[in-house]
Design a protein around this motif. Structure first.
Motif: not given
Length: 276
Positions: A99-117
């Motif tokens: 959901a974050t990858f598909e809706r947040d234009p700042a999320c261009n990789r799947f690992m970003k929420p896990l590491l940074y968000f």
């Protein structure tokens, strides 16, 4: 390749087929090591050293939430226990990543929420606290709530019920009360409050339907219902039920038009085009 090696290869689980979300995160981490060697230790310890997303989540969250009152090791053991007991926690985490990858234009990789968000991390920690609450471990659940609030600026009561496919963008100053219910595929921005209207106890918090979009700074107060696929405009104060597929705005909020699309939480369109 020998016949034996071919047989062993066929028997070996294909992680990309069994768990495509985790497979993609691992691929991105490997690329990250090559691209930014100085962060290789983080990529390895947070992702590549783990067999499953659940283990990586437990490691990452325990790092963030550890304190003098509760060690990283104990927190990790609690989270591992929760994931082992309830497979829906991992399923929800995967849905939240997508959901974050598909809706947040700042999320261009799947690992970003896990590491940074912190929005994603706060919701996953809430899911552990909710599991603890259902196990009757109220003090542990409250400790999780306190640490999530201190570390991420997000205050979600362990008693709240939150679905999957949740995207909380920026996440600063989010407050979700004890008897709030949030459906699936909901998106909300920073400074949203799902709160009560006074000090009365009982069922006193909002019920948010599926596919709802709640704009930044919106306050939804009281035991009211926001219908499926509705939009709540930024800065609004909602004190009454919101029909499905409508847009509300203002203080107090009133209906100003249709939602503008089938699922506002997916398109993230917050512009009012004067549908009335």
């Amino acid at each position: 390749m020998s016949p034996r090696s071919e047989t062993e290869q066929r028997r070996k689980p294909n992680i990309s087929r069994l768990d495509p979300v985790w497979a993609r995160i691992r691929e991105e981490a490997q690329e990250g090591v090559a691209r930014e060697p100085l962060l290789g230790g983080m990529f390895h310890s947070s992702i590549l050293h783990h067999r499953t997303l659940e283990q990586a989540l437990a490691f990452r969250l325990s790092q963030k939430l550890a304190s003098a009152e509760m060690s990283e090791q104990i927190l990790r053991e609690i989270m591992d226990e929760a994931h082992a007991d309830d497979a829906s926690l991992g399923e929800a985490a995967r849905a939240d990543i997508v959901a974050t990858f598909e809706r947040d234009p700042a999320c261009n990789r799947f690992m970003k929420p896990l590491l940074y968000f912190k929005g994603f991390q706060a919701v996953q920690a809430y899911r552990i606290s909710h599991w603890l609450c259902k196990q009757g471990r109220a003090d542990f659940a409250s400790l999780f709530q306190m640490r999530v609030s201190e570390c991420f600026g997000v205050d979600i009561h362990p008693g709240a019920q939150i679905g999957k496919g949740i995207m909380i963008d920026h996440a600063h100053s989010i407050v979700i009360g004890e008897t709030a219910v949030v459906g699936d595929n909901v998106s909300m921005l920073h400074s949203v409050t799902l709160g009560g209207t006074g000090k009365s106890d009982g069922d006193r918090h909002p019920k948010i339907g599926n596919g709802v979009l709640i704009g930044a700074g919106a306050k939804v107060l009281g035991n009211i219902h926001v219908g499926d696929c509705a939009r709540v405009a930024a800065g609004s104060v909602v004190l009454e039920d919101v029909p499905a597929r409508k847009t509300v705005a203002g203080i107090p909020a009133r209906i100003v038009g249709e939602a503008g699309c089938a699922q506002p939480s997916l398109t993230m369109d917050q512009l009012f085009k004067g549908e009335i």
